[in-house]
Write an enzyme that holds these catalytic residues in place. Structure first.
Site, mmCIF file in Angstrom:
data_model
loop_
_atom_site.group_PDB
_atom_site.id
_atom_site.type_symbol
_atom_site.label_atom_id
_atom_site.label_comp_id
_atom_site.label_asym_id
_atom_site.label_seq_id
_atom_site.Cartn_x
_atom_site.Cartn_y
_atom_site.Cartn_z
ATOM 1 N N GLU A 195 5.814 -3.542 0.736
ATOM 2 C CA GLU A 195 5.867 -3.207 -0.684
ATOM 3 C C GLU A 195 5.003 -1.971 -0.849
ATOM 4 O O GLU A 195 3.788 -2.046 -0.913
ATOM 5 C CB GLU A 195 5.347 -4.396 -1.508
ATOM 6 C CG GLU A 195 5.774 -4.344 -2.946
ATOM 7 C CD GLU A 195 4.627 -3.993 -3.860
ATOM 8 O OE1 GLU A 195 4.621 -2.846 -4.345
ATOM 9 O OE2 GLU A 195 3.762 -4.853 -4.071
ATOM 10 N N GLY A 224 0.834 -1.209 0.000
ATOM 11 C CA GLY A 224 0.000 0.000 0.000
ATOM 12 C C GLY A 224 0.861 1.248 0.000
ATOM 13 O O GLY A 224 2.002 1.224 -0.478
ATOM 14 N N SER A 225 0.315 2.318 0.546
ATOM 15 C CA SER A 225 1.005 3.612 0.482
ATOM 16 C C SER A 225 2.185 3.647 1.455
ATOM 17 O O SER A 225 2.251 2.869 2.412
ATOM 18 C CB SER A 225 0.022 4.722 0.852
ATOM 19 O OG SER A 225 -0.334 4.583 2.220
ATOM 20 N N ARG A 258 2.682 5.952 3.532
ATOM 21 C CA ARG A 258 2.133 6.389 4.834
ATOM 22 C C ARG A 258 1.661 5.176 5.628
ATOM 23 O O ARG A 258 2.003 5.004 6.799
ATOM 24 C CB ARG A 258 0.967 7.360 4.579
ATOM 25 C CG ARG A 258 0.426 8.045 5.806
ATOM 26 C CD ARG A 258 -0.876 8.783 5.485
ATOM 27 N NE ARG A 258 -1.808 7.967 4.699
ATOM 28 C CZ ARG A 258 -2.523 6.952 5.182
ATOM 29 N NH1 ARG A 258 -2.436 6.624 6.445
ATOM 30 N NH2 ARG A 258 -3.331 6.265 4.397
ATOM 31 N N GLY A 289 2.587 2.084 5.189
ATOM 32 C CA GLY A 289 3.737 1.225 5.474
ATOM 33 C C GLY A 289 4.509 1.691 6.700
ATOM 34 O O GLY A 289 4.991 0.881 7.493
ATOM 35 N N CYS A 346 1.755 -0.259 -8.698
ATOM 36 C CA CYS A 346 2.947 0.241 -7.990
ATOM 37 C C CYS A 346 4.068 0.427 -8.989
ATOM 38 O O CYS A 346 4.962 1.238 -8.791
ATOM 39 C CB CYS A 346 3.427 -0.762 -6.954
ATOM 40 S SG CYS A 346 2.207 -1.154 -5.758
#
Ligand code: UN1
Length: 504
Positions: A260, A238-239, A241, A243, A294
């Site tokens: 990731e 995900g983002s 933020r 992570g 991504c």
């Protein structure tokens, strides 16, 4: 649409918590609607706190038995799951398209990616090799072995609602782990459908609890997984933020995380590049999945000598892109996933001129289609110093940035916080090797004469810096889902110490 849903066993309302069996929950009901036209696809009862607790307790209990099953036998279950995914490839691919908006060939391609990793995991189930070492002590033997780790938390994003789950779960399952999956709240039905396929296959072995599921509406469940000591490893996509939050919570309890996160991928187009390779590579990389991978190409770094030709050919190609219902043949770009995504697109477009760029193609929300979520793929004349180009906007915006020489291009490639994927187009082997060298691209993926997206499952997938450093899928990524044990055996009659120490 209804046929697809019912062929996958989906009801109008579906449970969203599965441990050893369905776990009842008094959680809120989440509505999954299609970005294509806003139609409601189904409802899911989210896991409340009690349901979550039950799911993780079940997953742990199942782990205690699953870890004892020989790895090739675990592989056997994964093979059957791969085959079941094969049987459902079309309907699952269609569900992915319906729920998140990517075009059908990409939806089916994503299911193929899940099938591929299942195949990979089956082979791996007979190859969870440890090394043996030569002991420095006489009559001693040293080796390492890999044991199952425990419950793996898998937090996935909307854009690859099937493949990324599979990268983690198929590998975790052969490694002897159980999986608690928290899918994106934008794609819960895909998760429910996949989970029920896995469970029905696993039922005959009595191990359907290897694959559990908790659907949540918001970040709470993700936070719960990240700080749960019963979950030794959390894989999160995900983002940046998100992570950071996961990394903090998992790190706080000294757990393991596989992250990731965002990418901000560039292609370098040298002046000798073969445009017949550049055009399809950049087009798929920048426009595929409506710029919501991504690995999407966000920056085209183009040699100044061919900048105008590149822009001219690219805008010509963009003009021909058919935007619309992603289930229709010939359509290359469906909608963005949500209004929030459209707002992010508009905000980025709004900054272009202010930061000294200009829009060469696109830049608008498309009106008159079945939902307000369709946007034009966009090409922006940009320069490397713009703040905008250092950020990941999850939308089809391609910043075209000129450069004079390969060193400048590599510096631009690396000059962003993220480090997922990268590529160079050139026929010059010296330049290609420079890009791939230790002083070249700083990304987890570096390609030559292909784009940045569409990686195969056989390699380790992930990237450096703000991308989070995790590696999933192929190569030796499996090691993160196991615990390594180093063993020394003395088969002699003496008790020598290492390092020649004489004690007493
Ligand atoms: C992602 O966008 O999170 O390399 C995964 C690719 C796909 C996976 C993308 N195989 O584009």
């Amino acid at each position: 649409m209804r046929d697809t849903l019912s062929s996958l066993g989906l009801e109008a309302t579906n449970p969203g918590a599965f441990g050893k069996g369905v776990v009842t929950s008094a959680g809120p009901t989440l509505i999954s609607s299609s970005p294509i036209d806003g139609a409601e696809l189904g409802r899911i009862v989210c896991a409340d706190v009690a349901a979550y607790e039950q799911v993780v307790a079940d997953a742990h209990e199942v782990f205690l038995e699953w870890r004892k099953v020989p790895a090739p036998e675990r592989g056997n279950l994964v093979r059957k799951i791969g085959n079941a995914l094969r049987d459902s490839k079309h309907s699952l691919g269609k569900l992915v398209s319906l729920e998140m908006g990517k075009i059908l060939p990409e939806g089916e391609g994503e299911v193929q990616e899940a099938i591929d990793i299942a195949d990979f995991a089956v082979g791996l189930s007979r190859q969870l090799y440890g090394k043996s070492m030569h002991s420095e002590r006489r009559h001693h033997r040293m080796y390492e072995q890999w044991h199952p780790l425990g419950v793996i938390g898998v937090i996935t994003a909307f854009n690859f609602p099937a493949a990324v789950w599979a990268w983690n779960s198929m590998i975790a399952a052969v490694c002897g782990d159980t999986v608690v999956w928290k899918p994106s709240e934008l794609t819960p039905l895909t998760a429910v459908a996949i989970n029920s396929i896995c469970r029905s296959v696993a039922k005959e072995t009595g191990f359907e609890g290897v694959f559990s599921l908790v659907v949540g509406d918001g970040p709470d469940l993700g936070k719960r997984i990240a700080s749960d000591r019963r979950v030794p490893c959390v894989s999160a996509t995900g983002s940046c933020r998100m992570g950071r939050e996961v990394a903090k919570a998992v790190g706080d309890r000294l757990g393991r995380s596989i992250l990731e996160l965002g990418g901000n991928n560039a292609v370098i187009v040298m002046d000798d590049a073969d445009m017949e390779l550049v055009m399809p590579g950049v087009l798929f990389g920048a426009v595929g999945t409506a710029g919501q991978r991504c690995t999407t190409i966000r920056r085209a770094l183009v040699h100044e000598k061919i900048y105008d030709t590149f822009v001219e050919r690219m805008t010509g190609a963009y003009r021909q892109i058919k935007i619309g219902n992603p289930l229709e043949k010939g359509v290359l770009m469906g909608p963005l996933v949500s209004q929030t995504a459209v707002e992010a697109y508009k905000a980025a477009i709004g900054r272009v001129a202010k930061e000294g760029g200009s829009i060469l193609y696109g830049g608008n929300v498309v009106s008159g289609l079945a939902s307000p979520l369709y946007v034009e793929p966009t090409i922006v004349r940009a320069h490397g110093a713009m703040e905008l180009v250092k950020e990941e906007t999850f939308a089809p915006i391609l910043y075209v940035i000129p450069f004079k020489g390969v060193d400048e291009a590599i510096a631009l490639n690396n000059g962003v916080p993220q480090g997922l994927s990268s590529a160079i187009f050139t026929r010059n082997i010296t330049i290609a090797e420079r890009f791939l060298s230790a002083a070249g691209s700083d990304c987890g993926i570096a390609n030559v004469n292909i784009g940045t997206s569409g990686a195969e499952i056989g390699g380790a997938f992930g990237g450096e810096k703000d991308t989070g450093g995790g590696r999933e899928s192929g190569s030796d990524s499996w090691k993160q889902y196991m615990r390594r044990q180093t063993t020394t055996i003395n088969y002699g009659d003496d008790a020598p110490l290492a390092q020649g120490v004489v004690f007493g």
